[in-house]
Design a protein around this motif. Structure first.
Motif, PDB file in Angstrom:
ATOM      1  N   UNK A   1     -11.393 -33.763  31.177  1.00 43.73           N
ATOM      2  CA  UNK A   1     -11.888 -32.772  32.139  1.00 43.73           C
ATOM      3  C   UNK A   1     -10.696 -32.102  32.846  1.00 43.73           C
ATOM      4  N   UNK A   2      -9.755 -32.902  33.280  1.00 43.36           N
ATOM      5  CA  UNK A   2      -8.595 -32.350  33.989  1.00 43.36           C
ATOM      6  C   UNK A   2      -7.690 -31.566  33.039  1.00 43.36           C
ATOM      7  N   UNK A   3      -7.579 -32.000  31.795  1.00 37.41           N
ATOM      8  CA  UNK A   3      -6.777 -31.255  30.824  1.00 37.41           C
ATOM      9  C   UNK A   3      -7.405 -29.889  30.544  1.00 37.41           C
ATOM     10  N   UNK A   4      -8.714 -29.856  30.497  1.00 35.23           N
ATOM     11  CA  UNK A   4      -9.380 -28.553  30.299  1.00 35.23           C
ATOM     12  C   UNK A   4      -9.090 -27.628  31.473  1.00 35.23           C
ATOM     13  N   UNK A   5      -9.125 -28.209  32.666  1.00 34.56           N
ATOM     14  CA  UNK A   5      -8.851 -27.408  33.860  1.00 34.56           C
ATOM     15  C   UNK A   5      -7.393 -26.926  33.844  1.00 34.56           C
ATOM     16  N   UNK A   6      -6.503 -27.829  33.501  1.00 33.76           N
ATOM     17  CA  UNK A   6      -5.079 -27.492  33.407  1.00 33.76           C
ATOM     18  C   UNK A   6      -4.854 -26.395  32.362  1.00 33.76           C
ATOM     19  N   UNK A   7      -5.465 -26.574  31.200  1.00 36.87           N
ATOM     20  CA  UNK A   7      -5.310 -25.592  30.121  1.00 36.87           C
ATOM     21  C   UNK A   7      -5.811 -24.225  30.563  1.00 36.87           C
ATOM     22  N   UNK A   8      -6.937 -24.203  31.278  1.00 37.68           N
ATOM     23  CA  UNK A   8      -7.494 -22.927  31.735  1.00 37.68           C
ATOM     24  C   UNK A   8      -6.537 -22.259  32.718  1.00 37.68           C
ATOM     25  N   UNK A   9      -5.980 -23.039  33.644  1.00 35.24           N
ATOM     26  CA  UNK A   9      -5.062 -22.466  34.635  1.00 35.24           C
ATOM     27  C   UNK A   9      -3.788 -21.960  33.959  1.00 35.24           C
ATOM     28  N   UNK A  10      -3.257 -22.740  33.023  1.00 35.66           N
ATOM     29  CA  UNK A  10      -2.050 -22.306  32.316  1.00 35.66           C
ATOM     30  C   UNK A  10      -2.341 -21.091  31.443  1.00 35.66           C
ATOM     31  N   UNK A  11      -3.533 -21.056  30.853  1.00 34.32           N
ATOM     32  CA  UNK A  11      -3.906 -19.920  30.002  1.00 34.32           C
ATOM     33  C   UNK A  11      -3.925 -18.640  30.822  1.00 34.32           C
ATOM     34  N   UNK A  12      -4.454 -18.746  32.018  1.00 38.62           N
ATOM     35  CA  UNK A  12      -4.510 -17.563  32.870  1.00 38.62           C
ATOM     36  C   UNK A  12      -3.091 -17.081  33.207  1.00 38.62           C
ATOM     37  N   UNK A  13      -2.217 -18.022  33.500  1.00 36.04           N
ATOM     38  CA  UNK A  13      -0.851 -17.656  33.888  1.00 36.04           C
ATOM     39  C   UNK A  13      -0.027 -17.153  32.702  1.00 36.04           C
ATOM     40  N   UNK A  14      -0.306 -17.676  31.520  1.00 33.08           N
ATOM     41  CA  UNK A  14       0.565 -17.371  30.382  1.00 33.08           C
ATOM     42  C   UNK A  14      -0.053 -16.369  29.412  1.00 33.08           C
ATOM     43  N   UNK A  15      -1.335 -16.073  29.608  1.00 32.94           N
ATOM     44  CA  UNK A  15      -2.099 -15.204  28.682  1.00 32.94           C
ATOM     45  C   UNK A  15      -2.158 -15.774  27.264  1.00 32.94           C
ATOM     46  N   UNK A  16      -2.035 -17.071  27.156  1.00 30.37           N
ATOM     47  CA  UNK A  16      -2.268 -17.729  25.869  1.00 30.37           C
ATOM     48  C   UNK A  16      -3.695 -18.286  25.892  1.00 30.37           C
ATOM     49  N   UNK A  17      -4.162 -18.759  24.744  1.00 31.22           N
ATOM     50  CA  UNK A  17      -5.436 -19.476  24.754  1.00 31.22           C
ATOM     51  C   UNK A  17      -5.210 -20.816  25.441  1.00 31.22           C
ATOM     52  N   UNK A  18      -6.280 -21.452  25.925  1.00 29.21           N
ATOM     53  CA  UNK A  18      -6.080 -22.712  26.646  1.00 29.21           C
ATOM     54  C   UNK A  18      -5.326 -23.761  25.823  1.00 29.21           C
ATOM     55  N   UNK A  19      -5.720 -23.987  24.579  1.00 29.34           N
ATOM     56  CA  UNK A  19      -5.024 -25.011  23.793  1.00 29.34           C
ATOM     57  C   UNK A  19      -3.563 -24.605  23.533  1.00 29.34           C
ATOM     58  N   UNK A  20      -3.346 -23.325  23.226  1.00 34.92           N
ATOM     59  CA  UNK A  20      -1.970 -22.847  23.022  1.00 34.92           C
ATOM     60  C   UNK A  20      -1.119 -23.015  24.279  1.00 34.92           C
ATOM     61  N   UNK A  21      -1.752 -22.849  25.425  1.00 35.35           N
ATOM     62  CA  UNK A  21      -1.002 -23.009  26.675  1.00 35.35           C
ATOM     63  C   UNK A  21      -0.534 -24.453  26.836  1.00 35.35           C
ATOM     64  N   UNK A  22      -1.346 -25.402  26.356  1.00 37.18           N
ATOM     65  CA  UNK A  22      -0.888 -26.802  26.366  1.00 37.18           C
ATOM     66  C   UNK A  22       0.215 -27.017  25.331  1.00 37.18           C
ATOM     67  N   UNK A  23       0.007 -26.480  24.124  1.00 37.27           N
ATOM     68  CA  UNK A  23       1.037 -26.599  23.069  1.00 37.27           C
ATOM     69  C   UNK A  23       2.386 -26.090  23.548  1.00 37.27           C
ATOM     70  N   UNK A  24       2.349 -24.979  24.279  1.00 38.09           N
ATOM     71  CA  UNK A  24       3.597 -24.367  24.738  1.00 38.09           C
ATOM     72  C   UNK A  24       4.437 -25.323  25.585  1.00 38.09           C
ATOM     73  N   UNK A  25       3.750 -26.260  26.263  1.00 37.18           N
ATOM     74  CA  UNK A  25       4.463 -27.238  27.079  1.00 37.18           C
ATOM     75  C   UNK A  25       5.333 -28.165  26.235  1.00 37.18           C
ATOM     76  N   UNK A  26       5.037 -28.254  24.943  1.00 37.34           N
ATOM     77  CA  UNK A  26       5.816 -29.133  24.065  1.00 37.34           C
ATOM     78  C   UNK A  26       6.711 -28.341  23.110  1.00 37.34           C
TER      79      UNK A  26
END
Lengths: 499, 499
Positions: free
Chosen positions: A132-157
Motif C-alpha cells: 500500500x505504501x509503495x503504491x503511494x510512494x510510486x504515485x508521488x514519485x510518478x507525479x514528480x518525475x512524469x514517469x509511470x508509477x512502476x518506472x518511477x520506482x525502477x528509476x530509484x535503482x
C-alpha cells in the motif's frame, strides 16, 4: 559555473560524506559488529539518513537549483542529477517516508519468521501494508518525475530504463529459453552418458585459511588494490564501503571452494567499479556508479563472463591444485567447466545458473509490476508465483519457502530492483563482446590470469564514466548500441548449446 | 520539564548519535582500515564534527536553553551540562577552531618526523603556532567559563578540578617520591641479592592465538560481555566504540604476554565504565562518563589495583601456565610480583611503573601550565624538560626523543590532559580502598578470579553515576571524601616499601 552551483557541489559533497559514514557503519554491522550493537546501530543510521534528508531538502537547495548554472558535459550532467535527486527527495511527504521505514522493518521481521515456517499467511498482512505504501510512494514519485508509477520506482535503482524497455526483452528471453533450456539439458545428459567429461568433483578438503589466501590473490589479480580494500566474511556476501576504501565479503565452507571463490570474484567486479569512478567528480552525483544494473554488469562481467570462460578456467585449475592438492584431472578446464557451468532448473534464484537465472527475474518483474499497478493483490501472490514459475521453468515450487518467500526484497519494500539482475547479465555479455573486439588479446591474457586488457577497457568504457550517462547511453557509448540481448543469448548459445 | 528541555534532549541525542558514528569510524581507522582509506576517513570525520558543531551552536539552542526547565537531580544536572557544553562550543570563533585543527594536524605530522630524528628544532615552529592558538583558545574559554585559562583547558578533559587543586597534590607527591623511590630501589636490590625471589622470567614462547584467547577470557572474567564488545589489535591500545558496542584493542608480541594482557585489562576497565553508564540517560550529557581522570581511575583500578594485587596474582599464575606451559615456579605469585611490580626509573612515561609514573605527569603539568600562562616559551621546552626531569627522577634524558618529544599530546594540541593520568591513579587507589571496606570479600574473590564484588561496587559508585557529579563530588559520594592522595601513597607503601 556560478556561486549557486558551487554551493550545491559543497552540499552534495557533505551529503555524500554522510553516506560514506553510513556505508562504513553498514559494513561494520554485517562484518564485525557484536550482536548487542544492533539497536544502537539502527539509531545511528537513522540519525545520519535523517540529517542527509534535511540537507537535501533544505529550502536553500531549491533556491540554489533555480539559480545554478553549469557548463561542460560533466558539470551539466551533475547539475541534472542534483535536480533529479532533489525532485525525488522532495516528492515524498515526511510522514510517508517514516511510515514506509516502519512498515518495511516490521514486514522484514515477520518475513524471517514466515519463511522459516514456509507460511505466507504469516506475513501477508504486513506485506499488504508495505505494498500500500509503495503504491503511494510510486504515485508521488510518478507525479514528480512524469514517469509511470512502476518506472518511477525502477528509476530509484537504475536511471534510464523503464518497464517498456524491459518488457519486450524479457518476452524474447522467455521465448529463447523455451528452446534453449531443454536443448542445453539434453546436451548435458548426452555428455554425461558419453563420459566426456564425467564431472569429477574437486576432492577437497578446502581449509578456510587456504581459501582466504586464494580468494585474496585472485581478487588482486583481477585488479583489486588492498591498500584501498578489505576482504572479510559475512552471512550474505556484498560489496560495501567507499571508493577509497572498498569492503568486500564472502562466506567460506570447508566443503566447497567454488562458493567463496566466485563470490569474491563477483564482489571484486563491483569493487573495481567503485575504485574506478572518476576522481575529479568524487562525492558528486555524476561521480557515482551509473545504477544497479550497471553495477551488476560489472560483477557479472568478472564472475560469469571472464572467470567462467574457457581461458580463465585454464589458468585457475593449477592455482586450485597448488592450494588444495589432489589429482590433476579434477582441475582440467573441461572438468571445471562441467562443474561450474552446469545448467539445472531449480527453485532458488540465488542458486540459479546463468541460463535459468533470468526466468527467476522475469517472474518477479511481472508480479511486482502488477502489484504496483494494482492488477495483483498480496493474497494472490503465491498462486501467481507458482503458476508463473511453472510456465517459465516447468516446475511447481513445493512450498512458499522455495517460492514467493525466498527473497527479502519485497518484504523490505524494494520494488523495481529485480530487473537490474538480468539487465546487468545482458549488459555484461554485450560489454564483454565489445571488450573482446577492442582488445583482441583479452582471452589469451585471461588464460595467463592477466586481467589488464579487460580491466583497462572497463575503466575507460564504464568505471570512469560515473553517472554521466544513463544505462542505455552508457552502453551505446561503450558498445555502439543500446541494450541488445542477442549478445547475451549468443554468449549462452556458445557456452551451453555447442555440443 | 518543559517543551524547550525536551527539544534540547532530542538535539543532544542526535549530536551523540553523530558522536557514536565518529567513534566507530575512529575505531575502524585504528583497527581495520586499509591505509588508502585514511584521507577519505579524515574528510568523513570532519564532516560529522562540522555537523555536530552546527547542531550545537544553532540559534535555536540558545533560545531553548534560555527557556528550558528541568526538575530532579538528574535532569537538572543534565541541563547544567548542556549549558556548559553550549557555552564552550559558542565561546570559540569558527576561524579559531579551523585554524587550530589545521595547526594541530600540521604540527603532529612534523612531530613524527622530529621524534624520529630526535630533533626538537624541526617541530618548534609548528609547535609555536599550536601554542599560540591554544593560548587564544584558553583565553576565550576562560572568558566564557570564568575559569583561569589553563583551568578552562583542563575542564575540557575533566570537569570539576583545576590547577589549584592539583598543584599541592603534585608537590606533596614529589616530596613523597624523594624518599620512597630510593627506598623502594634499595628494597628491590636487597631482595635480589638475597634471592628472594630472583625474578625468573616467564619462558615463553607466547603464541599470539593463545594470548588472544587468554586476554579475551580474562576480559570476560573482569566483566566484559562480548555480545556488546570486541577485542582487536591496533598499534596503540585503546578503548573506543559506544556504550552498547564497546571496542577495545591491544597489541601482541610473541616475546611477552604481560604487554597484551595488562593492556587488555586496562582497556577492559575503561570498557566496563562505558557499559555501566546509566541507560536512562543514554545519549544525554549527564549519561556520559564523568571525565578523563574518572575514566583513567576505572582502567587503573582494574589494571593496577586489582590485577597486580597479591590476590589476583595467585589466580592468574595457573591460568598462564595452562596457556603457555613451562615450569610452575615462574608462575608463583611472588615471582609474578617481582616481574610485574618492578620499580625502575626510566625516560619514557608509557613504560613507567606506578610509583614513578606521576613524576612524568608532574613535569608535563608544570611545563604546560607555564606554556599556556606565558611563563615558558616553546624554545625553552627542551632545557626546562631536562632540568625538571633531573630534579624529579635524578636522570637527564640523553636526547629529546626520550625527553620532550616522546608524547604526541602537545604536538596535537592537547593541553590540560596530562594531569588526568595521575588524578586517575590516585582516585583508583581511593576507590579501591572504599570498595574493600564496603566489600570485605573482595580480595578473596579476586584470588578466585571473581570480579563480582569489585564490579558491582564500581557500577553503583562510579559507572551508574554518569556525569551527575563532578570529579570531587563523585569521589565524595563514593568514598566519603574528595581526592585524598594518601590512599595512593599508602597503597604504594604497602606494595613497594614493605621489605
Amino acid at each position: 559555473m556560478n556561486a549557486a552551483y558551487h554551493r550545491l557541489k559543497a552540499r552534495f559533497a557533505r551529503i555524500t560524506l554522510l553516506g560514506e559514514a553510513q556505508a562504513m557503519l553498514h559494513w561494520d554491522a554485517a562484518a564485525v559488529m557484536p550482536p548487542g550493537g544492533a539497536e544502537a546501530r539502527g539509531e545511528q543510521l537513522a540519525a545520519l539518513s535523517g540529517l542527509s534528508h534535511e540537507l537535501l531538502t533544505a529550502p536553500q537547495v531549491a533556491e540554489d537549483l533555480a539559480e545554478a548554472q553549469a557548463e561542460g558535459e560533466w558539470d551539466s550532467a551533475n547539475l541534472d542529477l542534483m535536480r533529479q535527486t532533489h525532485r525525488r527527495a522532495t516528492a515524498l511527504p515526511t510522514a510517508l517516508v517514516e511510515a514506509t521505514t516502519r512498515a518495511n522493518a516490521a514486514c522484514e521481521a515477520r518475513w524471517r519468521h514466515a519463511r522459516a515456517q514456509s507460511d505466507f499467511a504469516l506475513v501477508a498482512p504486513a506485506l499488504k501494508e508495505v505494498v500500500r505504501l509503495q503504491r503511494e510512494t510510486a504515485a508521488a514519485l510518478a507525479e514528480a518525475t512524469r514517469l509511470s508509477p512502476y518506472d518511477a520506482l525502477m528509476e530509484g535503482y537504475q536511471r534510464g530504463i523503464g518497464a517498456s524497455d524491459v518488457e519486450p526483452i524479457f518476452a524474447a528471453y522467455e521465448q529463447f529459453l523455451r528452446e534453449a533450456l531443454p536443448q542445453a539439458e539434453a546436451l548435458q545428459a548426452e555428455a554425461l552418458q558419453a563420459s566426456r567429461p564425467t564431472p569429477r568433483p574437486l576432492a577437497g578438503p578446502f581449509p578456510v585459511p587456504q581459501q582466504q589466501a586464494l580468494c585474496r590473490a585472485m581478487a588482486e589479480r583481477v585488479g583489486l588494490d588492498f591498500d584501498h580494500a578489505r576482504l572479510d566474511e559475512s552471512t550474505h556476501p556484498f560489496c560495501g564501503g567507499t571508493p577509497a576504501d572498498v569492503r568486500i565479503t564472502t562466506r567460506y565452507s570447508a566443503d566447497s571452494v567454488a562458493q567463496a571463490l566466485f563470490g569474491v570474484l563477483h564482489e571484486t567486479g563491483h569493487a573495481l567499479y567503485e575504485r574506478g569512478l572518476p576522481a575529479a567528480f568524487a562525492r558528486q552525483p555524476v561521480g557515482e556508479a551509473a545504477g544497479m544494473a550497471a553495477h551488476e554488469s560489472q560483477s557479472l562481467i568478472i564472475e560469469m563472463q571472464a572467470c567462467r570462460s574457457d581461458a580463465f578456467l585454464r589458468f585457475i585449475g593449477p592455482q586450485l591444485q597448488a592450494s588444495f592438492g589432489g589429482a590433476a584431472e579434477a582441475y582440467d578446464p573441461a572438468n571445471l567447466a562441467a562443474l561450474w557451468r552446469r545448467v539445472e532448473r531449480g527453485f532458488i534464484r540465488v542458486d540459479a545458473d546463468e541460463l535459468t537465472y533470468p526466468a527467476h527475474v522475469i517472474l518477479r518483474f511481472r508480479l511486482e509490476r502488477a502489484l504496483i499497478g494494482g492488477e495483483l493483490e498480496v493474497e494472490g501472490i503465491p498462486a501467481a508465483w507458482n503458476e508463473g514459475f511453472a510456465r517459465l521453468l516447468g516446475l511447481t515450487p513445493p512450498d512458499d519457502a522455495r517460492g514467493c518467500l525466498q527473497d527479502i526484497h519485497w518484504y523490505d519494500g524494494a520494488f523495481g530492483y529485480f530487473p537490474s539482475y538480468t539487465l546487468g547479465a545482458m549488459a555484461a555479455a554485450q560489454l564483454m563482446r565489445a571488450a573482446r573486439e577492442a582488445e583482441p588479446g583479452l582471452d589469451a591474457a585471461l588464460a595467463q590470469g592477466d586481467f589488464t586488457p579487460l580491466r583497462d577497457w572497463l575503466r575507460q568504457a564504464v568505471h570512469g564514466q560515473g553517472s554521466r550517462l544513463g544505462f542505455q547511453d552508457l552502453l551505446r557509448a561503450a558498445t555502439g548500441k543500446p541494450l541488445d540481448p542477442s549478445d547475451f543469448t549468443n554468449h549462452l548459445r556458445g557456452r551451453y548449446l555447442n555440443a
